[in-house]
Design a protein around this motif. Structure first.
Motif, PDB file in Angstrom:
ATOM      1  N   GLY A  10       0.796  -1.212   0.000  1.00 11.64           N
ATOM      2  CA  GLY A  10       0.000   0.000   0.000  1.00 11.64           C
ATOM      3  C   GLY A  10       0.831   1.266   0.000  1.00 11.64           C
ATOM      4  O   GLY A  10       0.382   2.318  -0.465  1.00 11.64           O
ATOM      5  N   SER A  11       2.058   1.187   0.508  1.00 13.12           N
ATOM      6  CA  SER A  11       2.913   2.378   0.567  1.00 13.12           C
ATOM      7  C   SER A  11       3.320   2.859  -0.817  1.00 13.12           C
ATOM      8  O   SER A  11       3.740   4.007  -0.975  1.00 13.12           O
ATOM      9  CB  SER A  11       4.161   2.073   1.396  1.00 13.12           C
ATOM     10  N   VAL A  12       3.196   2.011  -1.823  1.00 14.66           N
ATOM     11  CA  VAL A  12       3.553   2.410  -3.179  1.00 14.66           C
ATOM     12  C   VAL A  12       2.651   3.538  -3.676  1.00 14.66           C
ATOM     13  O   VAL A  12       3.084   4.429  -4.404  1.00 14.66           O
ATOM     14  CB  VAL A  12       3.454   1.192  -4.129  1.00 14.66           C
ATOM     15  N   LEU A  13       1.401   3.543  -3.244  1.00 10.96           N
ATOM     16  CA  LEU A  13       0.420   4.502  -3.766  1.00 10.96           C
ATOM     17  C   LEU A  13       0.773   5.947  -3.441  1.00 10.96           C
ATOM     18  O   LEU A  13       0.376   6.857  -4.169  1.00 10.96           O
ATOM     19  CB  LEU A  13      -0.969   4.177  -3.210  1.00 10.96           C
ATOM     20  N   THR A  14       1.492   6.176  -2.354  1.00 11.12           N
ATOM     21  CA  THR A  14       1.797   7.542  -1.934  1.00 11.12           C
ATOM     22  C   THR A  14       3.275   7.891  -2.124  1.00 11.12           C
ATOM     23  O   THR A  14       3.724   8.918  -1.626  1.00 11.12           O
ATOM     24  CB  THR A  14       1.419   7.734  -0.450  1.00 11.12           C
ATOM     25  N   ASN A  15       3.999   7.060  -2.840  1.00  7.90           N
ATOM     26  CA  ASN A  15       5.428   7.304  -3.061  1.00  7.90           C
ATOM     27  C   ASN A  15       5.677   7.530  -4.548  1.00  7.90           C
ATOM     28  O   ASN A  15       5.671   6.576  -5.330  1.00  7.90           O
ATOM     29  CB  ASN A  15       6.244   6.104  -2.553  1.00  7.90           C
ATOM     30  N   PRO A  16       5.907   8.774  -4.984  1.00 13.44           N
ATOM     31  CA  PRO A  16       6.094   9.043  -6.420  1.00 13.44           C
ATOM     32  C   PRO A  16       7.273   8.288  -7.026  1.00 13.44           C
ATOM     33  O   PRO A  16       7.211   7.872  -8.185  1.00 13.44           O
ATOM     34  CB  PRO A  16       6.331  10.560  -6.463  1.00 13.44           C
ATOM     35  N   LEU A  17       8.351   8.108  -6.256  1.00 15.86           N
ATOM     36  CA  LEU A  17       9.517   7.402  -6.788  1.00 15.86           C
ATOM     37  C   LEU A  17       9.187   5.942  -7.079  1.00 15.86           C
ATOM     38  O   LEU A  17       9.617   5.390  -8.107  1.00 15.86           O
ATOM     39  CB  LEU A  17      10.686   7.505  -5.803  1.00 15.86           C
ATOM     40  N   LEU A  18       8.438   5.304  -6.184  1.00 17.72           N
ATOM     41  CA  LEU A  18       8.053   3.916  -6.422  1.00 17.72           C
ATOM     42  C   LEU A  18       7.050   3.814  -7.570  1.00 17.72           C
ATOM     43  O   LEU A  18       7.049   2.828  -8.319  1.00 17.72           O
ATOM     44  CB  LEU A  18       7.468   3.307  -5.146  1.00 17.72           C
ATOM     45  N   LEU A  19       6.205   4.819  -7.724  1.00 15.29           N
ATOM     46  CA  LEU A  19       5.301   4.832  -8.871  1.00 15.29           C
ATOM     47  C   LEU A  19       6.077   4.991 -10.171  1.00 15.29           C
ATOM     48  O   LEU A  19       5.729   4.391 -11.197  1.00 15.29           O
ATOM     49  CB  LEU A  19       4.275   5.957  -8.716  1.00 15.29           C
ATOM     50  N   HIS A  20       7.146   5.808 -10.149  1.00 13.77           N
ATOM     51  CA  HIS A  20       8.033   5.907 -11.313  1.00 13.77           C
ATOM     52  C   HIS A  20       8.636   4.540 -11.636  1.00 13.77           C
ATOM     53  O   HIS A  20       8.744   4.147 -12.800  1.00 13.77           O
ATOM     54  CB  HIS A  20       9.160   6.903 -11.031  1.00 13.77           C
ATOM     55  N   TYR A  21       9.029   3.825 -10.583  1.00  7.68           N
ATOM     56  CA  TYR A  21       9.611   2.494 -10.770  1.00  7.68           C
ATOM     57  C   TYR A  21       8.597   1.557 -11.430  1.00  7.68           C
ATOM     58  O   TYR A  21       8.913   0.837 -12.379  1.00  7.68           O
ATOM     59  CB  TYR A  21      10.059   1.930  -9.424  1.00  7.68           C
ATOM     60  N   MET A  22       7.355   1.560 -10.924  1.00  9.18           N
ATOM     61  CA  MET A  22       6.323   0.714 -11.501  1.00  9.18           C
ATOM     62  C   MET A  22       6.079   1.048 -12.964  1.00  9.18           C
ATOM     63  O   MET A  22       5.902   0.164 -13.807  1.00  9.18           O
ATOM     64  CB  MET A  22       5.016   0.868 -10.716  1.00  9.18           C
ATOM     65  N   ASN A  23       6.088   2.338 -13.264  1.00  8.81           N
ATOM     66  CA  ASN A  23       5.798   2.787 -14.626  1.00  8.81           C
ATOM     67  C   ASN A  23       6.910   2.437 -15.588  1.00  8.81           C
ATOM     68  O   ASN A  23       6.670   2.231 -16.787  1.00  8.81           O
ATOM     69  CB  ASN A  23       5.569   4.295 -14.629  1.00  8.81           C
ATOM     70  N   GLY A  24       8.152   2.362 -15.071  1.00  7.49           N
ATOM     71  CA  GLY A  24       9.285   2.110 -15.959  1.00  7.49           C
ATOM     72  C   GLY A  24       9.676   0.654 -16.082  1.00  7.49           C
ATOM     73  O   GLY A  24       9.980   0.165 -17.170  1.00  7.49           O
ATOM     74  N   VAL A  25       9.650  -0.065 -14.970  1.00  9.09           N
ATOM     75  CA  VAL A  25      10.141  -1.439 -14.975  1.00  9.09           C
ATOM     76  C   VAL A  25       9.068  -2.428 -15.410  1.00  9.09           C
ATOM     77  O   VAL A  25       9.351  -3.436 -16.046  1.00  9.09           O
ATOM     78  CB  VAL A  25      10.677  -1.811 -13.567  1.00  9.09           C
TER      79      VAL A  25
END
Length: 286
Positions: free
Chosen positions: A133-148
């Motif tokens: 759930g912490s991914v939803l509020t972390n822009p860096l982790l969202l960048h990771y999801m979007n790229g990887v």
């Protein structure tokens, strides 16, 4: 063969370790002790209470699983997005491996991820949080999801989000009337979808499953926003799961509700067109 209680158990395993469960499970997991008459009785009770002047939230309608009593959180009474945390003990990592923290054979804990350059340097050895759930509020982790585009990350988030939405929905769980918390949760999901420029499959399933019993009032703005990110699929599926339930509310509701529906569908069409253009550009470039 696959038995219902085994499916439930395997789905629970897949929630925490999706890479360990290699078999394909049904998209809609059967409930082992399912009360088929529960949703109808709860829906009728909600209509009676609403006609008597009681708030529609006083009697919530549940779907999927039957809960004779409202779910009580033992450790925390509020719905919240967990902070980032990895499976490793950070204190031990800092004490034992402080010298070689940035070595190529070590994972990089998300607690130390502060800047975008750090993400680029450690993107192939990033240790994702144990609480998705912490991914939803972390822009860096969202960048990771979007790229990887790591399938295991999406799987973990899918199972976590699907479980949380089902347990916290104010019109799907008996006696769960804390609408403000659920609104905030849906708003967080919507912002993450806007960031990623794509909808979550767990939200799509949630909408298709709950719209037939939605009163058109609870979390109205949040529901319409999530609707605008439903991915493009077969028209017959969209018609039966989205358009038909909305039509029943559309023809019996106020002008404001009708305008909100049209605005949401306009945003849905716009997002479909943007995704189609991006896909065409990608195919043309390749």
């Amino acid at each position: 063969g696959m038995q219902s209680h085994l499916q439930v158990l395997l789905s629970l395993y897949k929630l925490y370790c999706p890479d360990q469960v290699t078999i394909t499970l049904p998209g809609k997991t059967k409930t082992y002790f399912k009360n088929s008459e529960g949703p109808w009785k709860a829906a009728l009770t909600a209509v009676r209470q609403r006609n008597k002047g009681t708030s529609p939230l006083s009697q919530a309608v549940f779907l999927g699983t039957f809960q004779p009593q409202s779910r009580k959180r033992k450790w925390n009474a509020r719905l919240y997005i967990p902070a980032s945390s990895t499976n490793a003990n950070l204190k031990e990592v800092g004490e034992k491996n402080s010298v070689c923290l940035y070595s190529t054979d070590m994972s990089f804990p998300v607690e130390q991820l502060q800047t975008f350059p750090q993400l680029l340097e450690n993107i192939h050895r990033l240790e994702f949080p144990s609480r998705m759930g912490s991914v939803l509020t972390n822009p860096l982790l969202l960048h990771y999801m979007n790229g990887v585009k790591d399938e295991s990350v999406y799987l973990r988030l899918y199972y976590w989000m699907g479980q949380m939405i089902q347990e916290e929905c104010t019109w799907c769980v008996v006696e769960n009337t804390n609408e403000e918390e659920f609104k905030s949760f849906l708003e967080t999901i919507y912002k993450a979808e806007c960031f990623l420029q794509e909808g979550f499959s767990a939200c799509e399933e949630f909408l298709y499953k709950t719209l037939p019993l939605w009163d058109g009032f609870s979390c109205r703005s949040e529901v319409f926003r999530l609707m605008s990110w439903i991915p493009l699929s077969n028209f017959s599926d969209i018609k039966s799961h989205l358009y038909d339930p909305l039509a029943q509310l559309f023809f019996t509701s106020s002008i404001y509700f009708k305008c909100s529906v049209l605005e949401s569908l306009k945003e849905l069409l716009r997002n479909w067109l943007i995704c189609s253009v991006i896909q065409l550009d990608s195919e043309f470039s390749s």
